[in-house]
Motif scaffolding. Structure first.
Motif, mmCIF file in Angstrom:
data_model
loop_
_atom_site.group_PDB
_atom_site.id
_atom_site.type_symbol
_atom_site.label_atom_id
_atom_site.label_comp_id
_atom_site.label_asym_id
_atom_site.label_seq_id
_atom_site.Cartn_x
_atom_site.Cartn_y
_atom_site.Cartn_z
ATOM 1 N N GLY A 93 -10.529 3.632 10.650
ATOM 2 C CA GLY A 93 -10.241 2.399 9.935
ATOM 3 C C GLY A 93 -9.065 2.551 9.001
ATOM 4 N N GLY A 94 -8.432 1.431 8.685
ATOM 5 C CA GLY A 94 -7.261 1.473 7.830
ATOM 6 C C GLY A 94 -5.991 1.538 8.648
ATOM 7 N N ALA A 95 -4.914 1.979 8.028
ATOM 8 C CA ALA A 95 -3.625 2.015 8.696
ATOM 9 C C ALA A 95 -2.789 3.159 8.149
ATOM 10 C CB ALA A 95 -2.886 0.688 8.515
ATOM 11 N N VAL A 96 -1.772 3.531 8.939
ATOM 12 C CA VAL A 96 -0.803 4.540 8.538
ATOM 13 C C VAL A 96 0.577 3.881 8.595
ATOM 14 C CG1 VAL A 96 0.213 6.788 9.012
ATOM 15 C CG2 VAL A 96 -2.228 6.406 9.419
ATOM 16 N N LEU A 97 1.215 3.791 7.433
ATOM 17 C CA LEU A 97 2.540 3.190 7.326
ATOM 18 C C LEU A 97 3.557 4.296 7.112
ATOM 19 C CD1 LEU A 97 4.459 0.756 7.054
ATOM 20 C CD2 LEU A 97 3.860 0.670 4.621
ATOM 21 N N THR A 98 4.562 4.339 7.956
ATOM 22 C CA THR A 98 5.573 5.395 7.888
ATOM 23 C C THR A 98 6.957 4.763 7.770
ATOM 24 O OG1 THR A 98 4.217 6.812 9.297
ATOM 25 C CG2 THR A 98 6.517 7.437 9.016
ATOM 26 N N VAL A 99 7.723 5.255 6.808
ATOM 27 C CA VAL A 99 9.115 4.824 6.616
ATOM 28 C C VAL A 99 9.984 6.072 6.710
ATOM 29 C CG1 VAL A 99 10.783 3.763 5.056
ATOM 30 C CG2 VAL A 99 8.436 2.886 5.163
ATOM 31 N N SER A 100 10.883 6.101 7.681
ATOM 32 C CA SER A 100 11.745 7.268 7.877
ATOM 33 C C SER A 100 13.196 6.817 7.953
ATOM 34 C CB SER A 100 11.353 8.024 9.157
ATOM 35 O OG SER A 100 11.532 7.197 10.290
ATOM 36 N N ASP A 101 14.085 7.754 7.659
ATOM 37 C CA ASP A 101 15.512 7.448 7.732
ATOM 38 C C ASP A 101 16.247 8.690 8.190
ATOM 39 O OD1 ASP A 101 16.636 9.011 5.334
ATOM 40 O OD2 ASP A 101 15.044 7.826 4.390
ATOM 41 N N ALA A 102 17.506 8.504 8.545
ATOM 42 C CA ALA A 102 18.349 9.607 9.000
ATOM 43 C C ALA A 102 19.317 10.037 7.916
ATOM 44 C CB ALA A 102 19.116 9.184 10.258
ATOM 45 N N GLY A 103 18.961 9.824 6.665
ATOM 46 C CA GLY A 103 19.835 10.185 5.570
ATOM 47 C C GLY A 103 19.728 11.645 5.186
ATOM 48 N N PRO A 104 20.230 11.994 4.001
ATOM 49 C CA PRO A 104 20.233 13.403 3.574
ATOM 50 C C PRO A 104 18.892 13.885 3.048
ATOM 51 C CG PRO A 104 21.260 12.028 1.906
ATOM 52 C CD PRO A 104 20.965 11.129 3.054
ATOM 53 N N GLY A 105 17.905 12.998 2.906
ATOM 54 C CA GLY A 105 16.635 13.422 2.321
ATOM 55 C C GLY A 105 16.736 13.492 0.801
ATOM 56 N N PHE A 106 15.673 13.993 0.185
ATOM 57 C CA PHE A 106 15.681 14.129 -1.269
ATOM 58 C C PHE A 106 14.795 15.293 -1.658
ATOM 59 C CE2 PHE A 106 12.695 10.859 -0.007
ATOM 60 C CZ PHE A 106 11.494 11.327 -0.520
ATOM 61 N N ALA A 107 15.035 15.777 -2.879
ATOM 62 C CA ALA A 107 14.288 16.940 -3.375
ATOM 63 C C ALA A 107 12.866 16.545 -3.741
ATOM 64 C CB ALA A 107 15.000 17.534 -4.604
ATOM 65 N N GLN A 108 11.967 17.549 -3.769
ATOM 66 C CA GLN A 108 10.578 17.291 -4.144
ATOM 67 C C GLN A 108 10.445 16.822 -5.587
ATOM 68 O OE1 GLN A 108 7.781 17.367 -2.281
ATOM 69 N NE2 GLN A 108 9.090 17.694 -0.486
ATOM 70 N N SER A 109 11.432 17.152 -6.426
ATOM 71 C CA SER A 109 11.358 16.715 -7.825
ATOM 72 C C SER A 109 11.429 15.206 -7.956
ATOM 73 C CB SER A 109 12.487 17.359 -8.634
ATOM 74 O OG SER A 109 13.758 16.985 -8.103
ATOM 75 N N ALA A 110 11.977 14.533 -6.917
ATOM 76 C CA ALA A 110 12.073 13.086 -6.970
ATOM 77 C C ALA A 110 10.726 12.409 -6.868
ATOM 78 C CB ALA A 110 12.992 12.580 -5.853
ATOM 79 N N LEU A 111 9.682 13.177 -6.496
ATOM 80 C CA LEU A 111 8.336 12.599 -6.406
ATOM 81 C C LEU A 111 7.721 12.376 -7.772
ATOM 82 C CD1 LEU A 111 6.905 14.657 -3.414
ATOM 83 C CD2 LEU A 111 7.871 12.355 -3.384
ATOM 84 N N ARG A 112 8.259 13.029 -8.805
ATOM 85 C CA ARG A 112 7.727 12.844 -10.148
ATOM 86 C C ARG A 112 8.180 11.500 -10.697
ATOM 87 N NH1 ARG A 112 9.798 18.096 -10.888
ATOM 88 N NH2 ARG A 112 11.355 17.219 -12.307
ATOM 89 N N ARG A 113 7.270 10.842 -11.395
ATOM 90 C CA ARG A 113 7.591 9.537 -11.951
ATOM 91 C C ARG A 113 8.723 9.674 -12.965
ATOM 92 N NH1 ARG A 113 5.420 4.498 -12.520
ATOM 93 N NH2 ARG A 113 5.823 3.405 -14.488
ATOM 94 N N GLY A 114 9.736 8.842 -12.801
ATOM 95 C CA GLY A 114 10.878 8.851 -13.711
ATOM 96 C C GLY A 114 11.939 9.867 -13.358
ATOM 97 N N ALA A 115 11.693 10.690 -12.316
ATOM 98 C CA ALA A 115 12.673 11.700 -11.922
ATOM 99 C C ALA A 115 13.505 11.172 -10.757
ATOM 100 C CB ALA A 115 11.969 13.000 -11.525
ATOM 101 N N SER A 116 14.816 11.279 -10.886
ATOM 102 C CA SER A 116 15.709 10.824 -9.835
ATOM 103 C C SER A 116 16.981 11.656 -9.885
ATOM 104 C CB SER A 116 16.039 9.334 -10.009
ATOM 105 O OG SER A 116 16.993 8.934 -9.048
#
Length: 433
Positions: free
Chosen positions: A354-377
């Protein structure tokens, strides 16, 4: 604390009782022995005057009427009264002519010499050990019972005293936990010692101050959001002045969507914490609508869009506005942080169970794991997009994870829990006044 206070009072009471009862018990035993010896000595002293003034017949009659066994050793070797062998104490009294008391196996022996015309006679009696300790055991039992009663009374008083201290502390702890759960209407009742009443007052003052600060913050957010209505009105007027009806309709629709978002922000800021029913949505319809919206901008920036959506509805435990905001945040990151012409894809599939899996992908350069922190960019943005998507997924009982796409770019996967009618989607609403 309650147990420690009780143990402290019990230990203190026991020490005090030992300090008083042990000497008192020894004193009782000594008094009992002295009483028995004194009684026997009085009898002996009453016999002493008769030894030198009465003949043997009268003396024998006097000895038969005493309450304790008394033996008289005459100088000529005769023994009157209670039959008893001559002891070392008797012989010593005859030789030295002195009275004394000796502890022996049978008890306490009392000898008193009497000087007569024929020589030295000795009056002797023995106080049995049972007489020396008569009544001592009973007195000790009474003292032990009294001590136990005092200990129990002390424990009862200590428990009541500890309860008066612990109960207000437990209430303060309960109120603090309620405040930690965002129940800012919780207040502590001042009770107990003055120090605890002062702590309760300080806790209530802190809760009131937090309420005031949150209320001010919400009003500021609402005021700030309301200021956006003016440029939105100007944007709508500009859209109406466009000659191309399609462009005018598209810009007006975008302005209307922004106005709805601003209105939702104002409503959320003014009524944050109110208990509202948690609804779900059809993920297929929401994702299709947002992909169609972003496809127009993708066409303008030469981006290829790949979409895979199911043909059937997928109910998920996330409100439509929240799911749309999460997808907009993810697609907005793609447009903001990848160069024009970068392809991206949106994939929605049913999740096992049950439920769903939503996936958003791109062919860009990606981003660092630090960007997952709130307010970090790492690119100068607010750093809130990923956190908005994460909160939307987790609020409905799902999750968010980031992977590397096959083309080397970023791949964000949202696990969305199924919506069960009549439930809150796994989210516990908390009231914040």
């Amino acid at each position: 604390m309650r147990r420690r206070l009780t143990l402290l009072v019990a230990a203190t009471t026991c020490l005090v009782l030992l300090a008083f009862l042990v000497p008192l018990a020894l004193l009782i035993r000594q008094v009992a022995a002295d009483r028995a010896v004194s009684g026997a000595d009085d009898v002996v002293r009453a016999i002493v005057p008769l030894v030198g003034t009465s003949d043997s017949t009268q003396l024998e009659l006097s000895l038969s009427g005493v309450s304790v066994p008394v033996t008289v050793y005459l100088p000529d070797g005769r023994v009157l009264g209670a039959p008893a062998e001559e002891t070392a104490a008797v012989r010593l009294a005859q030789e030295d002519g002195q009275s004394f008391t000796v502890d022996g196996p049978a008890g306490r022996e009392i000898v008193v010499p009497v000087v007569t015309a024929q020589g030295t006679a000795v009056v002797r009696t023995v106080v049995p050990r049972a007489e020396l300790t008569r009544g001592v055991t009973k007195a000790w039992l009474v003292l032990a019972g009294l001590g136990a009663a005092l200990v129990l009374l002390g424990l009862l008083v200590a428990d009541r005293l500890a309860r008066t201290l612990v109960k207000p502390i437990a209430e303060l702890s309960a109120v603090s936990h309620r405040l930690a759960r965002a129940e800012l209407s919780a207040r502590a009742s001042p009770a107990g010692p003055p120090e605890l009443r002062e702590v309760a007052g300080a806790l209530n003052h802190l809760a009131g101050r937090i309420q005031d600060l949150l209320r001010q913050e919400r009003e500021q957010v609402a005021d700030l959001s309301h200021r956006l209505r003016t440029p939105l009105t100007a944007l709508r007027l500009e859209a109406e002045s466009l000659r191309d009806p399609d462009d005018a309709g598209r810009v007006a629709a975008a302005a209307d969507a922004i106005e709805r978002a601003v209105t939702a922000v104002i409503r959320e800021a003014r009524h944050r914490g109110a208990q509202r029913p948690r609804t779900g949505c059809d993920a297929t319809a929401v994702v299709a609508d947002r992909v169609a919206f972003w496809s127009v901008l993708a066409e303008d920036t030469d981006r290829g869009v790949r979409r895979e959506l199911p043909a059937t509805p997928l109910p998920v435990a996330v409100p439509a506005d929240d799911l749309a905001a999460a997808l907009d945040a993810l697609l907005g990151n793609v447009f903001a942080h990848t160069p024009d012409g970068t392809d991206f894809g949106v994939f929605l599939a049913a999740r096992p169970g049950g439920g769903a899996v939503l996936t958003v992908s791109d062919a860009g350069p990606g981003f660092a794991q630090s960007a997952l922190r709130r307010g970090a960019s790492g690119s100068g943005s607010t750093g809130l997009g990923m956190d908005i998507a994460r909160q939307a997924a987790e609020a409905g009982g799902g999750s968010l994870r980031v992977e590397a796409s096959r083309g080397g770019g970023a791949r964000v996967v949202l696990e969305l829990a199924p919506h069960v009618p009549g439930s809150d989607g796994g989210r516990t609403t908390r009231r914040v006044d």
